[in-house]
Motif scaffolding. Structure first.
Motif, PDB file in Angstrom:
ATOM      1  N   HIS A  21       0.865  -1.183   0.000  1.00  7.08           N
ATOM      2  CA  HIS A  21       0.000   0.000   0.000  1.00  7.08           C
ATOM      3  C   HIS A  21       0.899   1.229   0.000  1.00  7.08           C
ATOM      4  O   HIS A  21       1.987   1.226   0.585  1.00  7.08           O
ATOM      5  CB  HIS A  21      -0.886   0.044   1.247  1.00  7.08           C
ATOM      6  CG  HIS A  21      -1.857  -1.091   1.347  1.00  7.08           C
ATOM      7  ND1 HIS A  21      -2.957  -1.210   0.528  1.00  7.08           N
ATOM      8  CD2 HIS A  21      -1.893  -2.166   2.172  1.00  7.08           C
ATOM      9  CE1 HIS A  21      -3.627  -2.307   0.843  1.00  7.08           C
ATOM     10  NE2 HIS A  21      -2.994  -2.909   1.838  1.00  7.08           N
ATOM     11  N   THR A  22       0.438   2.300  -0.640  1.00 10.77           N
ATOM     12  CA  THR A  22       1.186   3.552  -0.665  1.00 10.77           C
ATOM     13  C   THR A  22       0.600   4.513   0.362  1.00 10.77           C
ATOM     14  O   THR A  22      -0.607   4.768   0.361  1.00 10.77           O
ATOM     15  CB  THR A  22       1.142   4.189  -2.055  1.00 10.77           C
ATOM     16  OG1 THR A  22       1.685   3.269  -3.007  1.00 10.77           O
ATOM     17  CG2 THR A  22       1.963   5.472  -2.085  1.00 10.77           C
ATOM     18  N   GLY A  70      -3.096   9.209  -5.258  1.00 16.82           N
ATOM     19  CA  GLY A  70      -3.200   7.768  -5.413  1.00 16.82           C
ATOM     20  C   GLY A  70      -2.697   6.990  -4.220  1.00 16.82           C
ATOM     21  O   GLY A  70      -2.173   5.887  -4.360  1.00 16.82           O
ATOM     22  N   ILE A  71      -2.874   7.542  -3.024  1.00 14.43           N
ATOM     23  CA  ILE A  71      -2.367   6.907  -1.810  1.00 14.43           C
ATOM     24  C   ILE A  71      -3.485   6.204  -1.056  1.00 14.43           C
ATOM     25  O   ILE A  71      -4.666   6.507  -1.212  1.00 14.43           O
ATOM     26  CB  ILE A  71      -1.694   7.939  -0.875  1.00 14.43           C
ATOM     27  CG1 ILE A  71      -2.686   9.045  -0.491  1.00 14.43           C
ATOM     28  CG2 ILE A  71      -0.453   8.534  -1.525  1.00 14.43           C
ATOM     29  CD1 ILE A  71      -2.145  10.031   0.505  1.00 14.43           C
ATOM     30  N   SER A  72      -3.087   5.232  -0.213  1.00 11.19           N
ATOM     31  CA  SER A  72      -4.066   4.505   0.599  1.00 11.19           C
ATOM     32  C   SER A  72      -4.437   5.268   1.863  1.00 11.19           C
ATOM     33  O   SER A  72      -5.538   5.116   2.384  1.00 11.19           O
ATOM     34  CB  SER A  72      -3.494   3.131   0.987  1.00 11.19           C
ATOM     35  OG  SER A  72      -3.227   2.357  -0.159  1.00 11.19           O
ATOM     36  N   GLY A  73      -3.508   6.047   2.390  1.00  9.81           N
ATOM     37  CA  GLY A  73      -3.775   6.765   3.625  1.00  9.81           C
ATOM     38  C   GLY A  73      -2.653   7.729   3.939  1.00  9.81           C
ATOM     39  O   GLY A  73      -1.618   7.763   3.272  1.00  9.81           O
ATOM     40  N   VAL A  74      -2.870   8.521   4.970  1.00 11.57           N
ATOM     41  CA  VAL A  74      -1.906   9.535   5.405  1.00 11.57           C
ATOM     42  C   VAL A  74      -1.475   9.197   6.824  1.00 11.57           C
ATOM     43  O   VAL A  74      -2.306   9.125   7.735  1.00 11.57           O
ATOM     44  CB  VAL A  74      -2.521  10.949   5.342  1.00 11.57           C
ATOM     45  CG1 VAL A  74      -1.519  11.994   5.825  1.00 11.57           C
ATOM     46  CG2 VAL A  74      -2.981  11.262   3.919  1.00 11.57           C
ATOM     47  N   TYR A  75      -0.193   8.968   7.002  1.00 10.91           N
ATOM     48  CA  TYR A  75       0.374   8.513   8.273  1.00 10.91           C
ATOM     49  C   TYR A  75       1.194   9.653   8.864  1.00 10.91           C
ATOM     50  O   TYR A  75       2.201  10.082   8.289  1.00 10.91           O
ATOM     51  CB  TYR A  75       1.241   7.289   8.020  1.00 10.91           C
ATOM     52  CG  TYR A  75       1.724   6.556   9.248  1.00 10.91           C
ATOM     53  CD1 TYR A  75       0.977   5.533   9.814  1.00 10.91           C
ATOM     54  CD2 TYR A  75       2.960   6.852   9.817  1.00 10.91           C
ATOM     55  CE1 TYR A  75       1.427   4.834  10.923  1.00 10.91           C
ATOM     56  CE2 TYR A  75       3.427   6.157  10.907  1.00 10.91           C
ATOM     57  CZ  TYR A  75       2.655   5.146  11.455  1.00 10.91           C
ATOM     58  OH  TYR A  75       3.116   4.444  12.548  1.00 10.91           O
ATOM     59  N   PRO A  79      -9.687   8.227   4.695  1.00  7.55           N
ATOM     60  CA  PRO A  79     -11.103   8.344   4.318  1.00  7.55           C
ATOM     61  C   PRO A  79     -11.389   7.799   2.922  1.00  7.55           C
ATOM     62  O   PRO A  79     -12.521   7.412   2.637  1.00  7.55           O
ATOM     63  CB  PRO A  79     -11.358   9.857   4.392  1.00  7.55           C
ATOM     64  CG  PRO A  79     -10.004  10.481   4.218  1.00  7.55           C
ATOM     65  CD  PRO A  79      -9.052   9.541   4.879  1.00  7.55           C
ATOM     66  N   GLN A  80     -10.364   7.728   2.068  1.00  4.73           N
ATOM     67  CA  GLN A  80     -10.567   7.231   0.710  1.00  4.73           C
ATOM     68  C   GLN A  80     -11.035   5.782   0.690  1.00  4.73           C
ATOM     69  O   GLN A  80     -11.719   5.351  -0.231  1.00  4.73           O
ATOM     70  CB  GLN A  80      -9.272   7.351  -0.109  1.00  4.73           C
ATOM     71  CG  GLN A  80      -8.743   8.774  -0.248  1.00  4.73           C
ATOM     72  CD  GLN A  80      -7.691   9.100   0.798  1.00  4.73           C
ATOM     73  OE1 GLN A  80      -7.852   8.818   1.977  1.00  4.73           O
ATOM     74  NE2 GLN A  80      -6.612   9.723   0.367  1.00  4.73           N
ATOM     75  N   VAL A  81     -10.652   4.987   1.714  1.00  6.91           N
ATOM     76  CA  VAL A  81     -11.047   3.574   1.766  1.00  6.91           C
ATOM     77  C   VAL A  81     -12.038   3.316   2.902  1.00  6.91           C
ATOM     78  O   VAL A  81     -12.217   2.181   3.334  1.00  6.91           O
ATOM     79  CB  VAL A  81      -9.814   2.647   1.900  1.00  6.91           C
ATOM     80  CG1 VAL A  81      -8.946   2.752   0.666  1.00  6.91           C
ATOM     81  CG2 VAL A  81      -9.010   2.951   3.156  1.00  6.91           C
ATOM     82  N   GLY A  82     -12.685   4.370   3.385  1.00 12.15           N
ATOM     83  CA  GLY A  82     -13.720   4.207   4.397  1.00 12.15           C
ATOM     84  C   GLY A  82     -13.213   4.139   5.815  1.00 12.15           C
ATOM     85  O   GLY A  82     -13.925   3.677   6.706  1.00 12.15           O
ATOM     86  N   ILE A  83     -11.980   4.597   6.074  1.00  9.62           N
ATOM     87  CA  ILE A  83     -11.412   4.582   7.424  1.00  9.62           C
ATOM     88  C   ILE A  83     -11.060   6.019   7.803  1.00  9.62           C
ATOM     89  O   ILE A  83      -9.956   6.507   7.487  1.00  9.62           O
ATOM     90  CB  ILE A  83     -10.153   3.687   7.490  1.00  9.62           C
ATOM     91  CG1 ILE A  83     -10.459   2.287   6.979  1.00  9.62           C
ATOM     92  CG2 ILE A  83      -9.615   3.613   8.921  1.00  9.62           C
ATOM     93  CD1 ILE A  83      -9.235   1.419   6.801  1.00  9.62           C
ATOM     94  N   ALA A  88       0.429  -2.102   8.115  1.00 13.28           N
ATOM     95  CA  ALA A  88       0.946  -1.896   6.761  1.00 13.28           C
ATOM     96  C   ALA A  88       1.703  -0.577   6.657  1.00 13.28           C
ATOM     97  O   ALA A  88       2.747  -0.492   5.992  1.00 13.28           O
ATOM     98  CB  ALA A  88      -0.201  -1.936   5.751  1.00 13.28           C
ATOM     99  N   ALA A  89       1.196   0.461   7.306  1.00 12.53           N
ATOM    100  CA  ALA A  89       1.897   1.741   7.297  1.00 12.53           C
ATOM    101  C   ALA A  89       3.180   1.678   8.118  1.00 12.53           C
ATOM    102  O   ALA A  89       4.165   2.349   7.798  1.00 12.53           O
ATOM    103  CB  ALA A  89       0.985   2.844   7.829  1.00 12.53           C
ATOM    104  N   ALA A  90       3.177   0.861   9.181  1.00 11.44           N
ATOM    105  CA  ALA A  90       4.389   0.702   9.979  1.00 11.44           C
ATOM    106  C   ALA A  90       5.525   0.121   9.136  1.00 11.44           C
ATOM    107  O   ALA A  90       6.700   0.455   9.340  1.00 11.44           O
ATOM    108  CB  ALA A  90       4.116  -0.185  11.185  1.00 11.44           C
ATOM    109  N   ILE A  91       5.188  -0.751   8.178  1.00 11.57           N
ATOM    110  CA  ILE A  91       6.212  -1.273   7.271  1.00 11.57           C
ATOM    111  C   ILE A  91       6.818  -0.129   6.461  1.00 11.57           C
ATOM    112  O   ILE A  91       8.037  -0.022   6.319  1.00 11.57           O
ATOM    113  CB  ILE A  91       5.611  -2.337   6.343  1.00 11.57           C
ATOM    114  CG1 ILE A  91       5.144  -3.546   7.145  1.00 11.57           C
ATOM    115  CG2 ILE A  91       6.626  -2.767   5.285  1.00 11.57           C
ATOM    116  CD1 ILE A  91       4.301  -4.533   6.350  1.00 11.57           C
TER     117      ILE A  91
END
Length: 303
Positions: free
Chosen positions: A169-170, A200-205, A225-229, A237-240
């Motif tokens: 995931h990006t 085009g990212i999955s989330g913001v960390y 919020p793009q994927v309902g979270i 996954a973001a920790a990776i």
């Protein structure tokens, strides 16, 4: 047909902390549409549907759904599902259970080591199926800060600057100067869209070195919020990806480096992720994610 399900709290050693997860067993006959509808009904960041493995030596196939879509991989579903399957299928010896749970996921095969002890919460860890790498370009600091409801001087600390990294995931990784500032961050309406939704990212960390507990290395928050979270209490996954960020900016020497990440405090769901980085020849060779999980409830779904 009734399907057995369990819920667990993951990346915590006590109930009602960490990141909630639903795991549905015996899901082989469910259609994609049915799985998506069930995930929406649970309305957790992820729901796992356990199916028979394609290879006899593997433990199970695990399909992961957010309330909006199926995803190929996620950290807390991997930890929680492995711990649940270890609890349900492993025989205890002298009150102890150790298991290797092999999960077939969209990203590939993930091997998870689970350790179960009567006196403590179950613990599991796995090596990241993909190593993090740089991916994409983010807008200037002032645009990012506006998207988060912060001021530009609160974005960045030391030599850390915002970057995109991917490991399946990006994510946009945004360093924040202080614990106080990260606590004020939010999804700031149309400014958020300008800053993040065109990347085009999955989330913001978000992460900062200032922590609630001295045992932690970084304090984090994650918005997707793009994927309902809207916000996630713990994001393996973001920790990776953060491992790549740490190696990039902190220039770790060869060897094994352990970090503890705290997340979810602003949501009232404290979480702890064990992050291990192995550096060899100046390059990040292995990233390992670990955490505890506890069962919360169980029941049946009528199909």
């Amino acid at each position: 047909m009734a399907l057995k399900f369990y819920t667990l709290d993951v990346f915590t050693d006590r109930r009602f902390g960490g990141n909630p997860l639903a795991v549905v067993l015996g899901a082989d006959d469910l259609t994609d549409t049915e799985m998506q509808a069930i995930a929406r009904e649970f309305n957790l960041s992820e729901t796992v549907f356990v199916q028979a493995s394609e290879r006899p030596a593997h433990s199970a196939k695990a399909r992961i759904f957010t309330p909006k879509s199926e995803i190929a991989f996620a950290g807390h579903p991997t930890i929680g599902t492995a711990i649940l399957l270890a609890e349900l299928t492993t025989t205890a010896h002298n009150g102890e259970k150790d298991a290797l749970i092999v999960l077939e996921q969209g990203i590939g095969t993930v091997r998870v080591g689970a350790r179960l002890r009567a006196a403590s919460a179950a613990f599991a860890e796995f090596d990241a199926p993909k190593l993090p790498e740089a991916a994409g370009v983010l807008p200037p600091h002032d645009v990012l800060a506006s998207g988060l409801g912060l001021i530009p001087s609160e974005v960045g600390f030391e030599n850390h600057a915002p970057l995109c990294y991917a490991a399946g995931h990006t994510f946009a990784f945004v360093p924040v100067a202080s614990l106080e500032a990260i606590g004020r961050a939010r999804i700031n309406g149309p400014h958020w869209e300008r800053a993040f939704e065109q990347q085009g990212i999955s989330g913001v960390y978000l992460y900062t070195r200032q922590c609630e507990h001295t045992s932690a290395s970084f304090h984090a928050r994650m918005f997707a919020p793009q994927v309902g979270i809207p916000e996630d209490p713990a994001t393996g996954a973001a920790a990776i990806g953060l491992a790549g960020i740490i190696h990039h900016f902190d220039r770790l020497p060869d060897g094994t480096h352990k970090r503890v990440l705290e997340q979810g405090y602003e949501m009232g769901r404290p979480s702890r992720i064990a992050l291990t980085l192995m550096v060899n020849g100046g390059k990040l060779a292995t990233v390992r994610i670990g955490g505890s999980a506890v069962r919360v409830c169980e029941g049946t779904l009528e199909r």
